[in-house]
Design a protein around this motif. Structure first.
Motif, PDB file in Angstrom:
ATOM      1  N   PHE A  68       0.834  -1.207   0.000  1.00 18.11           N
ATOM      2  CA  PHE A  68       0.000   0.000   0.000  1.00 18.11           C
ATOM      3  C   PHE A  68       0.868   1.256   0.000  1.00 18.11           C
ATOM      4  N   VAL A  69       1.868   1.283   0.885  1.00 21.91           N
ATOM      5  CA  VAL A  69       2.760   2.444   0.970  1.00 21.91           C
ATOM      6  C   VAL A  69       3.521   2.615  -0.345  1.00 21.91           C
ATOM      7  N   ALA A  70       3.926   1.500  -0.965  1.00 19.08           N
ATOM      8  CA  ALA A  70       4.705   1.555  -2.200  1.00 19.08           C
ATOM      9  C   ALA A  70       3.926   2.178  -3.347  1.00 19.08           C
ATOM     10  N   LEU A  71       2.612   1.982  -3.378  1.00 20.20           N
ATOM     11  CA  LEU A  71       1.799   2.469  -4.494  1.00 20.20           C
ATOM     12  C   LEU A  71       1.423   3.941  -4.346  1.00 20.20           C
ATOM     13  N   VAL A  72       1.631   4.503  -3.160  1.00 21.55           N
ATOM     14  CA  VAL A  72       1.346   5.925  -2.940  1.00 21.55           C
ATOM     15  C   VAL A  72       2.551   6.736  -3.395  1.00 21.55           C
ATOM     16  N   PRO A  73       2.344   7.813  -4.167  1.00 25.76           N
ATOM     17  CA  PRO A  73       3.481   8.606  -4.675  1.00 25.76           C
ATOM     18  C   PRO A  73       4.404   9.081  -3.567  1.00 25.76           C
ATOM     19  N   ILE A  74       5.697   9.097  -3.866  1.00 26.34           N
ATOM     20  CA  ILE A  74       6.696   9.445  -2.858  1.00 26.34           C
ATOM     21  C   ILE A  74       6.540  10.881  -2.395  1.00 26.34           C
ATOM     22  N   TRP A  75       6.041  11.788  -3.247  1.00 26.35           N
ATOM     23  CA  TRP A  75       5.871  13.177  -2.813  1.00 26.35           C
ATOM     24  C   TRP A  75       4.878  13.283  -1.671  1.00 26.35           C
ATOM     25  N   PHE A  76       3.895  12.366  -1.628  1.00 21.79           N
ATOM     26  CA  PHE A  76       2.927  12.371  -0.522  1.00 21.79           C
ATOM     27  C   PHE A  76       3.638  12.072   0.797  1.00 21.79           C
ATOM     28  N   TRP A  77       4.521  11.087   0.782  1.00 22.08           N
ATOM     29  CA  TRP A  77       5.230  10.724   2.009  1.00 22.08           C
ATOM     30  C   TRP A  77       6.212  11.819   2.410  1.00 22.08           C
TER      31      TRP A  77
END
Length: 379
Positions: A68-77
């Motif tokens: 789940f974390v991998a599929l969220v764009p890195i800019w969000f994190w």
């Protein structure tokens, strides 16, 4: 077409993200976790309960969380870094007032279905925040005193809270991980020389304060140092754990006694055989070959992380991946050094192998961040 537009168009979308995951890293993590399941099954006398089965469920849950974390764009994190740090800091403060007590320490928050250790969350939140900070900070300001002071404060705040629990091992890991992030960001070496000099002075002060009203460490922590320096001085007391750990490791020889044939663990001579000293169980049953095989898996994880970081053109992503990889390295390096008598016993679990919910889930989330940076890297 601008460079940014080109990068946006080349970032995979939808199901294509699954294909762009760092699959060798996923397989390596699964292999390491499987070693843990095998050893937890062994130390329980050939039973999936009480340790192997819950650990397997946590890994499956962690694997889903990592995807789940991998599929969220890195800019969000990147944008969530400050919130993650403040949340972890708030949990550490909660521990001071509402924390559950175990083995003489107050380190956990009881959630009912599991006990959360906020210091584990902070290890990753701190790396996220420092990566975001140095991504935001212009390179020409990296070594200016004012801009060096802020990350130092960000590192010391959780470190002091963890020390009060007390958890010296985790506090040291937080300081080292923070220092490594500053080094990777390009902070001038003069600052590190100053810190090392101060560290030597602090060590002297720790020993000098012993026995005085204002001594800096707890009595049991001094006892651990004494045991590290001379385990034979109290083989049935403070030196018992490390003495039995060395016996277990040495008795394994080159190829070990065989699966579930380790006498030190099966006869309960080996302390904390499912957590801190699980590596000794592995060495006893599978010998030098088994221990080195696990170490090779760990090193391969580091290599794939480093390769992903070096290929990434985004500063935040590169710093984040390297920070998580080096934090992971500290986990297994400190644990292995500790159980072999090369470092004082500080209660650091073996990552992905030792029994524990918080450490497993937090590490899987951390590698989810690594995967997100890998999947969404500019191409």
């Amino acid at each position: 077409m601008t460079y940014l537009e080109h990068n946006v168009k080349t970032v995979p979308t939808g199901w294509r993200k699954i294909l762009h995951l760092n699959w060798p890293l996923v397989l390596l993590l699964t292999a390491v976790a499987s070693v843990g399941f095998l050893m937890l099954y062994s130390v329980a006398g050939g039973s999936f309960s009480p340790w192997a089965e819950p650990q397997m469920k946590r890994f499956v849950l962690g694997l889903g969380a990592m995807m789940f974390v991998a599929l969220v764009p890195i800019w969000f994190w990147r944008n969530m870094a400050v919130l993650a740090y403040l949340g972890a800091l708030g949990l550490l403060i909660m521990v001071e007032f509402f924390g559950a007590v175990g083995m003489g320490a107050q380190r956990w928050i009881d959630l009912g279905f599991m006990r959360l250790q906020p210091s584990e969350v902070m290890k990753i939140a701190l790396v996220m925040l420092l990566a975001a900070y140095y991504d935001w900070l212009p390179l020409n300001k990296t070594s200016r005193p004012l801009w060096v002071l802020l990350p130092v404060v960000l590192i010391l705040a959780p470190t002091l809270l963890v020390l009060t629990q007390p958890d010296l091992g985790t506090a040291l890991l937080l300081m080292i991980a923070g220092g490594v992030m500053m080094f990777l960001a390009g902070v001038h070496l003069a600052y590190f020389a100053t810190v090392i000099g101060a560290g030597v002075g602090a060590v002297w002060l720790v020993f000098y304060s012993r026995g005085k009203d204002w001594q800096l460490l707890k009595g049991y922590q001094y006892k651990r140092i004494d045991t590290f320096l001379d385990p034979s001085s109290d083989p049935l007391g403070a030196g018992y754990n490390i003495t039995q750990a060395k016996i277990a490791m040495g008795s394994g020889g080159w190829t070990g006694k065989g699966f579930m044939q380790g006498t030190q663990s099966r006869l309960n001579f080996l302390p904390e055989k499912h957590t801190d000293f699980i590596f000794n169980t592995l060495a006893e049953e599978f010998g030098f070959v088994g221990g080195v095989s696990l170490l090779v898996l760990y090193v391969l994880i580091l290599i794939f992380c480093a390769a992903s970081a070096l290929q990434n053109r985004d500063r935040f992503s590169s710093l984040l991946i390297l920070g998580i990889a080096l934090t992971f390295f500290l986990f297994f390096a400190v644990n292995m050094s500790m159980v072999m008598g090369l470092a004082p016993v500080v209660g650091v679990p073996l990552p992905m192998v030792s029994y524990g919910g918080s450490a497993m889930l937090v590490l899987m989330l951390a590698f989810g961040l690594v995967q997100s940076a890998h999947v969404h890297r500019p191409r």
